[in-house]
Design a protein around this motif. Sequence first.
Motif, PDB file in Angstrom:
ATOM      1  N   VAL A 180     100.308  98.574  35.085  1.00  0.00           N
ATOM      2  CA  VAL A 180      98.687  98.613  34.943  1.00  0.00           C
ATOM      3  C   VAL A 180      98.619  98.085  33.586  1.00  0.00           C
ATOM      4  CG1 VAL A 180      96.720  99.927  35.145  1.00  0.00           C
ATOM      5  CG2 VAL A 180      98.697 100.377  36.474  1.00  0.00           C
ATOM      6  N   GLU A 181      97.519  97.079  33.477  1.00  0.00           N
ATOM      7  CA  GLU A 181      96.948  96.733  32.098  1.00  0.00           C
ATOM      8  C   GLU A 181      95.612  97.265  31.742  1.00  0.00           C
ATOM      9  OE1 GLU A 181      97.739  92.565  30.948  1.00  0.00           O
ATOM     10  OE2 GLU A 181      99.916  92.645  31.587  1.00  0.00           O
ATOM     11  N   GLN A 182      95.556  97.696  30.396  1.00  0.00           N
ATOM     12  CA  GLN A 182      94.076  98.134  30.141  1.00  0.00           C
ATOM     13  C   GLN A 182      93.902  97.382  28.901  1.00  0.00           C
ATOM     14  OE1 GLN A 182      94.318 102.471  30.055  1.00  0.00           O
ATOM     15  NE2 GLN A 182      92.391 102.582  30.882  1.00  0.00           N
ATOM     16  N   TRP A 183      92.865  96.899  28.778  1.00  0.00           N
ATOM     17  CA  TRP A 183      92.286  95.831  27.717  1.00  0.00           C
ATOM     18  C   TRP A 183      93.484  94.943  27.231  1.00  0.00           C
ATOM     19  CZ3 TRP A 183      91.754 101.446  27.155  1.00  0.00           C
ATOM     20  CH2 TRP A 183      90.600 102.007  27.695  1.00  0.00           C
ATOM     21  N   GLY A 184      94.042  94.352  27.983  1.00  0.00           N
ATOM     22  CA  GLY A 184      94.954  93.097  27.758  1.00  0.00           C
ATOM     23  C   GLY A 184      96.345  93.961  27.404  1.00  0.00           C
TER      24      GLY A 184
END
Length: 225
Positions: A180-184
């Motif tokens: 999962v990516e968060q804010w890149g």
Amino acid sequence: MTKKMPPAVRDHAVQIANHEMGHYVVARALGFETGGVSLTITMDLRHQAGASITLARSISSIEAMKEHLEARMMVLFAGAMAQALALKHSSGSRVDKPKATAILRGELGAEQDYAKIRELRHLLRNITYPETDPASSARIAAELKEITDRLWLRTQTIVEALADTISGLGEALVDGLGIVEQWGRATDTYEGVLTREVLERMGLVQAIPAVSVWAGNSHHGDHHS
């Protein structure tokens, strides 16, 4: 994506995926409508997972009610059993009973399944043995044990017969996990879902046989669902 997943995380993910696919495969085999199956797992082995199973169905008799309760209990048993499958290709797949029992008792996270089973088996006993005196605790305990043991064995037979299907679908779910990516930036969480549409198109799913809850219970007569 899962090539970079640490082995310990992948091993845990496979166990949880098998658990959910146990619910899914047995639910389908017993005639429940099914949806998607999802899994989220973190680097420190926390997880959330679920198999979507439709519990709405027409029940117009006590006999149909008993069949529904038996099938539902079997679906609940199937998760822990699938998680406890010992995949030994030489002698076939066998459920590790102590491990399955430990999973159900909550040592490894399936306490909700077990709580539902304990509740449902009382309802099933109430309608299966309506003549039993509610004050006869020893007899009630014996009847509960008879129901639980019979449905456990029936579920074990199905899970072991469909072990390759369960583990194959579990592997497909784990293989589809992505970080999962968060804010890149990558997080410590992997997640994935096999949607209803994707599952319905899979050969493994299409080949799941329909099983009668009543098969093997000769004292129930020739009742077929």
